[in-house]
Enzyme design. Sequence first.
Site, short mmCIF file in Angstrom:
data_model
loop_
_atom_site.label_atom_id
_atom_site.label_comp_id
_atom_site.label_asym_id
_atom_site.label_seq_id
_atom_site.Cartn_x
_atom_site.Cartn_y
_atom_site.Cartn_z
N CYS A 14 4.59 -7.60 8.05
CA CYS A 14 5.80 -6.95 8.90
C CYS A 14 5.87 -8.14 9.98
O CYS A 14 5.01 -8.84 10.48
CB CYS A 14 4.91 -5.88 9.73
SG CYS A 14 6.07 -4.81 10.80
N GLY A 48 5.07 -2.53 7.35
CA GLY A 48 6.65 -2.97 7.24
C GLY A 48 7.21 -1.94 8.49
O GLY A 48 6.78 -1.05 8.81
N CYS A 98 3.03 8.23 1.57
CA CYS A 98 3.39 7.29 2.88
C CYS A 98 3.66 6.01 2.09
O CYS A 98 2.83 5.41 1.59
CB CYS A 98 2.17 7.36 3.75
SG CYS A 98 2.44 6.19 4.85
N CYS A 131 -2.12 -3.38 14.87
CA CYS A 131 -1.69 -3.00 13.67
C CYS A 131 -2.33 -4.22 12.93
O CYS A 131 -1.77 -5.10 12.82
CB CYS A 131 -0.05 -2.71 13.60
SG CYS A 131 0.27 -2.28 11.92
N CYS A 186 -2.41 1.62 7.77
CA CYS A 186 -1.68 0.56 8.15
C CYS A 186 -2.26 -0.93 7.48
O CYS A 186 -2.76 -1.46 8.61
CB CYS A 186 -1.56 0.67 9.49
SG CYS A 186 -0.58 2.13 9.85
N GLU A 241 0.83 -1.18 0.13
CA GLU A 241 0.14 0.06 -0.10
C GLU A 241 0.80 1.30 0.19
O GLU A 241 1.92 1.36 0.79
CB GLU A 241 -0.77 0.01 1.11
CG GLU A 241 -1.73 -1.10 1.32
CD GLU A 241 -2.63 -1.14 2.50
OE1 GLU A 241 -2.75 0.07 3.48
OE2 GLU A 241 -3.11 -2.30 2.87
N CYS A 299 2.91 -5.89 16.49
CA CYS A 299 2.15 -5.05 17.21
C CYS A 299 0.60 -5.39 17.21
O CYS A 299 0.26 -5.52 16.18
CB CYS A 299 2.23 -3.43 16.80
SG CYS A 299 4.08 -2.92 16.77
N1 SAH Z 1 7.00 0.04 11.59
C1 SAH Z 1 7.02 1.21 11.72
C2 SAH Z 1 6.23 2.10 10.42
C3 SAH Z 1 4.59 1.65 10.22
S1 SAH Z 1 3.58 1.61 11.34
C4 SAH Z 1 6.52 1.84 12.89
O1 SAH Z 1 6.04 1.17 13.82
O2 SAH Z 1 6.54 3.00 13.27
C5 SAH Z 1 2.98 3.57 11.10
C6 SAH Z 1 2.52 4.00 12.45
O3 SAH Z 1 1.04 3.70 12.60
C7 SAH Z 1 3.17 3.63 13.70
O4 SAH Z 1 3.15 4.62 14.62
C8 SAH Z 1 1.95 2.48 14.07
O5 SAH Z 1 2.09 2.30 15.79
C9 SAH Z 1 0.86 3.04 13.75
N2 SAH Z 1 -0.32 2.36 13.80
C10 SAH Z 1 -0.42 0.91 13.29
N3 SAH Z 1 -1.68 0.68 13.37
C11 SAH Z 1 -2.41 1.50 13.86
C12 SAH Z 1 -3.90 1.71 14.15
N4 SAH Z 1 -4.55 0.67 14.29
N5 SAH Z 1 -4.44 2.91 14.51
C13 SAH Z 1 -3.45 3.80 14.78
N6 SAH Z 1 -2.16 3.91 14.55
C14 SAH Z 1 -1.64 2.50 14.22
#
Ligand code: SAH
Length: 358
Positions: A111, A158, A104, A118, A332, A91, A115
């Site tokens: 990934c 990722g 972006c 995510c 994400c 994406e 988390c």
């Molecule tokens: N892996 C990297 C970059 C990708 S995620 C990182 O962790 O920073 C980009 C951002 O989106 C990160 O801050 C992540 O924690 C956040 N993110 C992921 N899923 C989310 C969600 N469901 N709601 C809000 N932020 C989210």
Amino acid sequence: MKQDIKSMTLQELTEALRAMGQPAFRGRQVFTWLHRGAPSFEAMTDLPKALRSRLDEEFRITVPKVARKQRSARDGTVKYLWELSDGNCVETVLMHYRHGNTVCISSEVGCPMGCRFCASTLGGLVRRLAPSELLDQVLFTGLDAGEEISNVVLMGIGEPLDNFDNVLRFLELVNSPDGLNIGMRHISLSTCGLADRIDALAEHRLQLTLSVSLHAPDDESRSAIMPVNRRYPVDMLLAACRRYFEKTGRRVTFEYTMIDGVSDREEQAQLLASKLRGLAAHVNLIPLNRVAESPLRPSSRPAVARFQQILEAHGIPATVRRSLGGDIDASCGQLRRRYLREEPDPQAKEDPQWKHGD
Ligand code: SAH
């Protein structure tokens, strides 16, 4: 397998062409074609015919295809699902801000970080992206939209620091004056907090903005939502951020997702403020985007406001992130998930309280 020519730097390309008996200017000529999105060597009309077919024998040019495209009726944000040469999809989101058009990009297919909130990590890591595939997301998004791209954020699917070498090479490519020429100060890289890689990145003294996904100030809460915290606990991570700031002179930004009952307690705001003291940090508070597969819920508006107030009272600047593209799964990994499940009708699921952003 032919060599991936768009992953080569200008210098490498110049040397390769010189080794083929070509004049010194050829490297730059081919580089420029590639970075304007030429889909084939045949299209490089000012190269001798014989050279074009020789290049075609040795090299391949990556050209992603649009698998899906969604445009937000609300704010014009466009989300692309790009199909790569091996059929995998990633994406890319195009957002329009006052300070310019921002793309972006994803750094990996899937990934490995796990988390809990995510969508990108649900199927694990499939593979890392090549430098060319990182660049293509910026290049072809700009071409498809017919828009100039001035900013790049590595915040898609990722973990960029898990794909360290390719990301560094991409940064050199996208920054090249003979290519897209996007300034380092117009690039942000977001990481979940691989502390040793933050130190390695600091060594390069790039002028990009490092964004760290913190999401909780205490190890217990952070480990519960981010497995990476067991390897790099909060204090170890923040120490690396401090060194990064000292070495590069660049302020670190912290992403902080507001999750109901998990990360939004007042004492967490107090603790966060005390841990960030002296870091010249900025905190982005992001109301959680609901992910269908997860029970986690976004914090209430008052809880977010209170959290922001506490940080600011302690002298830590904090903003509540404006949410763009809420009606198009623009967060994400959600579009890729839907595509993998082959759901044909992408419709928004969103908490109504955040509908219009801030
Ligand atoms: N892996 C990297 C970059 C990708 S995620 C990182 O962790 O920073 C980009 C951002 O989106 C990160 O801050 C992540 O924690 C956040 N993110 C992921 N899923 C989310 C969600 N469901 N709601 C809000 N932020 C989210």
